[in-house]
Enzyme design. Structure first.
Site, PDB file in Angstrom:
ATOM      1  N   ASP A  67       0.813  -1.216   0.000  1.00  0.00           N
ATOM      2  CA  ASP A  67       0.000   0.000   0.000  1.00  0.00           C
ATOM      3  C   ASP A  67       0.848   1.269   0.000  1.00  0.00           C
ATOM      4  O   ASP A  67       2.052   1.229   0.246  1.00  0.00           O
ATOM      5  CB  ASP A  67      -0.983  -0.001   1.193  1.00  0.00           C
ATOM      6  CG  ASP A  67      -0.367  -0.581   2.468  1.00  0.00           C
ATOM      7  OD1 ASP A  67       0.867  -0.552   2.592  1.00  0.00           O
ATOM      8  OD2 ASP A  67      -1.109  -1.054   3.321  1.00  0.00           O
ATOM      9  N   ASN A 137      -7.776  -3.971  13.918  1.00  0.00           N
ATOM     10  CA  ASN A 137      -9.155  -4.245  13.477  1.00  0.00           C
ATOM     11  C   ASN A 137      -9.220  -5.377  12.441  1.00  0.00           C
ATOM     12  O   ASN A 137     -10.234  -5.571  11.796  1.00  0.00           O
ATOM     13  CB  ASN A 137      -9.794  -2.975  12.895  1.00  0.00           C
ATOM     14  CG  ASN A 137      -9.065  -2.467  11.653  1.00  0.00           C
ATOM     15  OD1 ASN A 137      -8.101  -3.080  11.194  1.00  0.00           O
ATOM     16  ND2 ASN A 137      -9.530  -1.357  11.114  1.00  0.00           N
ATOM     17  N   HIS A 139      -7.360  -5.631   9.659  1.00  0.00           N
ATOM     18  CA  HIS A 139      -7.048  -5.311   8.251  1.00  0.00           C
ATOM     19  C   HIS A 139      -5.719  -5.928   7.823  1.00  0.00           C
ATOM     20  O   HIS A 139      -4.832  -6.169   8.637  1.00  0.00           O
ATOM     21  CB  HIS A 139      -7.086  -3.797   7.979  1.00  0.00           C
ATOM     22  CG  HIS A 139      -5.958  -2.994   8.531  1.00  0.00           C
ATOM     23  ND1 HIS A 139      -6.113  -1.694   8.980  1.00  0.00           N
ATOM     24  CD2 HIS A 139      -4.642  -3.262   8.716  1.00  0.00           C
ATOM     25  CE1 HIS A 139      -4.955  -1.223   9.392  1.00  0.00           C
ATOM     26  NE2 HIS A 139      -4.046  -2.152   9.249  1.00  0.00           N
ATOM     27  N   GLU A 144      -9.621  -2.497   4.907  1.00  0.00           N
ATOM     28  CA  GLU A 144     -10.290  -2.294   6.189  1.00  0.00           C
ATOM     29  C   GLU A 144     -11.503  -3.208   6.289  1.00  0.00           C
ATOM     30  O   GLU A 144     -11.987  -3.717   5.266  1.00  0.00           O
ATOM     31  CB  GLU A 144     -10.740  -0.829   6.280  1.00  0.00           C
ATOM     32  CG  GLU A 144      -9.599   0.181   6.276  1.00  0.00           C
ATOM     33  CD  GLU A 144      -8.850   0.267   7.604  1.00  0.00           C
ATOM     34  OE1 GLU A 144      -8.679  -0.767   8.281  1.00  0.00           O
ATOM     35  OE2 GLU A 144      -8.411   1.373   7.955  1.00  0.00           O
TER      36      GLU A 144
HETATM   37  C1  F6R Z   1       1.248  -1.621   6.055  1.00  0.00           C
HETATM   38  C2  F6R Z   1       0.097  -2.493   6.136  1.00  0.00           C
HETATM   39  C3  F6R Z   1      -0.749  -2.588   7.359  1.00  0.00           C
HETATM   40  C4  F6R Z   1       0.055  -2.939   8.613  1.00  0.00           C
HETATM   41  C5  F6R Z   1      -0.853  -2.996   9.833  1.00  0.00           C
HETATM   42  C6  F6R Z   1      -0.070  -3.261  11.101  1.00  0.00           C
HETATM   43  O1  F6R Z   1       1.868  -1.710   4.785  1.00  0.00           O
HETATM   44  O2  F6R Z   1      -0.165  -3.112   5.175  1.00  0.00           O
HETATM   45  O3  F6R Z   1      -1.738  -3.559   7.154  1.00  0.00           O
HETATM   46  O4  F6R Z   1       0.671  -4.181   8.425  1.00  0.00           O
HETATM   47  O5  F6R Z   1      -1.525  -1.783   9.963  1.00  0.00           O
HETATM   48  O6  F6R Z   1       0.769  -2.179  11.360  1.00  0.00           O
HETATM   49  P1  F6R Z   1       1.839  -2.233  12.534  1.00  0.00           P
HETATM   50  O7  F6R Z   1       2.851  -3.238  12.137  1.00  0.00           O
HETATM   51  O8  F6R Z   1       2.401  -0.831  12.569  1.00  0.00           O
HETATM   52  O9  F6R Z   1       1.110  -2.606  13.768  1.00  0.00           O
END
Ligand code: F6R
Length: 268
Positions: A67, A137, A139, A144
C-alpha cells in the site's frame, strides 16, 4: 494455516528473515511482497544485517508493496516509499527500478493506477512470498473491515480506528492521510505464500478473529483461512487469546521433525 508461536518479537522477525532468505537463494528472479508499519521493521533490520555480513543479495529481487498513501509525494518522509528506502532499499543492493508501490499521484486516476499495478504483478509472474502485518481491526494491507474478499488494488478510505492507531507516527501539526491505494484481498490471496507477522497484546483479538472466527469481510485477515500456504508467525502476546495454543506448539514441533527428515520444501 500454519500457526507458529515464538517467545518474542525478535524470534518472529528471525523466522520471517529465514523465509525471505530461502526464497532469494532458491529462485533466480524472486518476487517479494512487502509491508510497512512497525512490525516488519525488525525483519528488514535482519535482512540488511544479512546483506552486509553474509552477502545476501537483492540484485535479482523484485518487490511489490501492499500500500501507499493516496496522492502523497514519494519524498514526503511519511510516504511508504520513504519508509522502504529508510528501512531496506537504501541499505541493500536492490535495483530501485524493480521496487514498486501502488501509487496514485495528484491528477492520476486511481482506477487506472490500480489496474496497472495488478498487470505489473502479473507481468512479473506473480508474488512468491507476501509479507503481511495485521491491524488491530483485522485489516491486511489497507483492506479495512467491510472490504470485499474479492477486491483488487484500489483506493480505500481508512477507518477511524486505523487513523487513530497510526496517529502515533505523525507529529501533532503533520497532516495525516485518510486514504490509501492498497492491494486487494484477492491480490494478496494470489501470492504463492503469505507470511503474516503479528506481535504484541494489542493484536491478540485480531489474531483470534483471523484464525478462529468465521471468514468475513469484517475481519479481512480471516480470508487467509482460505489460502493454501498461509504461515502465521506470532509472539506469545499476540497468540494469547488463542484457545489452541498447546496444539499449535505441539503441531509445530512435529512439523520440525518432518523438516529435519525431508528438508524444507516450498513450492515457489
Ligand atoms: C502496512 C500495512 C498494514 C500494517 C498494519 C499493522 O503496509 O499493510 O496492514 O501491516 O496496519 O501495522 P503495525 O505493524 O504498525 O502494527
Amino acid at each position: 494455516m500454519q500457526i507458529i508461536i515464538y517467545d518474542n518479537a525478535h524470534q518472529v522477525a528471525e523466522s520471517a528473515a529465514k523465509w525471505v532468505k530461502e526464497l532469494i537463494n532458491k529462485k533466480p528472479a524472486p518476487v517479494l511482497g512487502l509491508a510497512t508499519g512497525s512490525t516488519p521493521i525488525s525483519l528488514y533490520k535482519q535482512l540488511v544485517e544479512q546483506h552486509k555480513a553474509q552477502g545476501l543479495s537483492f540484485k535479482n529481487v523484485t518487490t511489490f508493496n501492499l500500500d501507499e498513501y493516496h496522492q502523497i509525494d514519494p519524498l514526503n518522509p511519511q510516504s511508504y516509499r520513504s519508509f522502504m528506502d529508510k528501512n531496506l532499499f537504501s541499505h541493500v543492493d536492490i535495483d530501485m527500478n524493480n521496487t514498486f508501490l501502488p501509487t496514485c499521484a495528484v491528477g492520476e486516476n486511481p482506477r487506472v493506477q490500480g489496474l496497472a499495478y495488478e498487470e505489473n504483478i502479473k507481468k512479473h509472474g506473480g508474488i512468491d512470498l507476501q509479507i503481511l502485518g495485521i491491524g488491530a481491526n483485522g485489516h491486511i494491507g489497507f483492506n479495512e473491515p467491510t472490504s470485499s474478499l474479492s477486491s483488487r488494488t484500489r483506493i480505500k478510505t481508512l477507518t477511524q480506528q486505523t487513523i487513530s492507531d497510526n496517529s502515533r507516527l505523525f507529529k501533532p501539526n503533520e497532516k495525516q492521510p485518510t486514504m490509501a491505494m492498497t492491494m486487494g484481498i484477492a491480490t494478496i490471496m494470489n501470492a504463492r505464500y503469505v507470511l503474516l507477522m503479528a506481535t504484541g497484546a494489542n493484536k491478540a483479538n485480531a489474531v483470534k478473529d483471523m484464525i478462529t472466527g468465521g471468514v468475513s469481510a469484517m475481519c479481512p485477515a480471516s480470508a487467509l483461512q482460505m489460502h493454501e500456504n498461509a504461515i502465521i508467525l506470532l509472539d506469545k502476546a499476540a497468540a494469547s487469546e488463542l484457545g489452541e495454543q498447546n496444539y499449535y506448539q505441539w503441531a509445530e514441533s512435529e512439523n520440525r521433525k518432518l523438516i529435519e527428515h525431508y528438508g524444507y520444501f516450498h513450492n515457489y
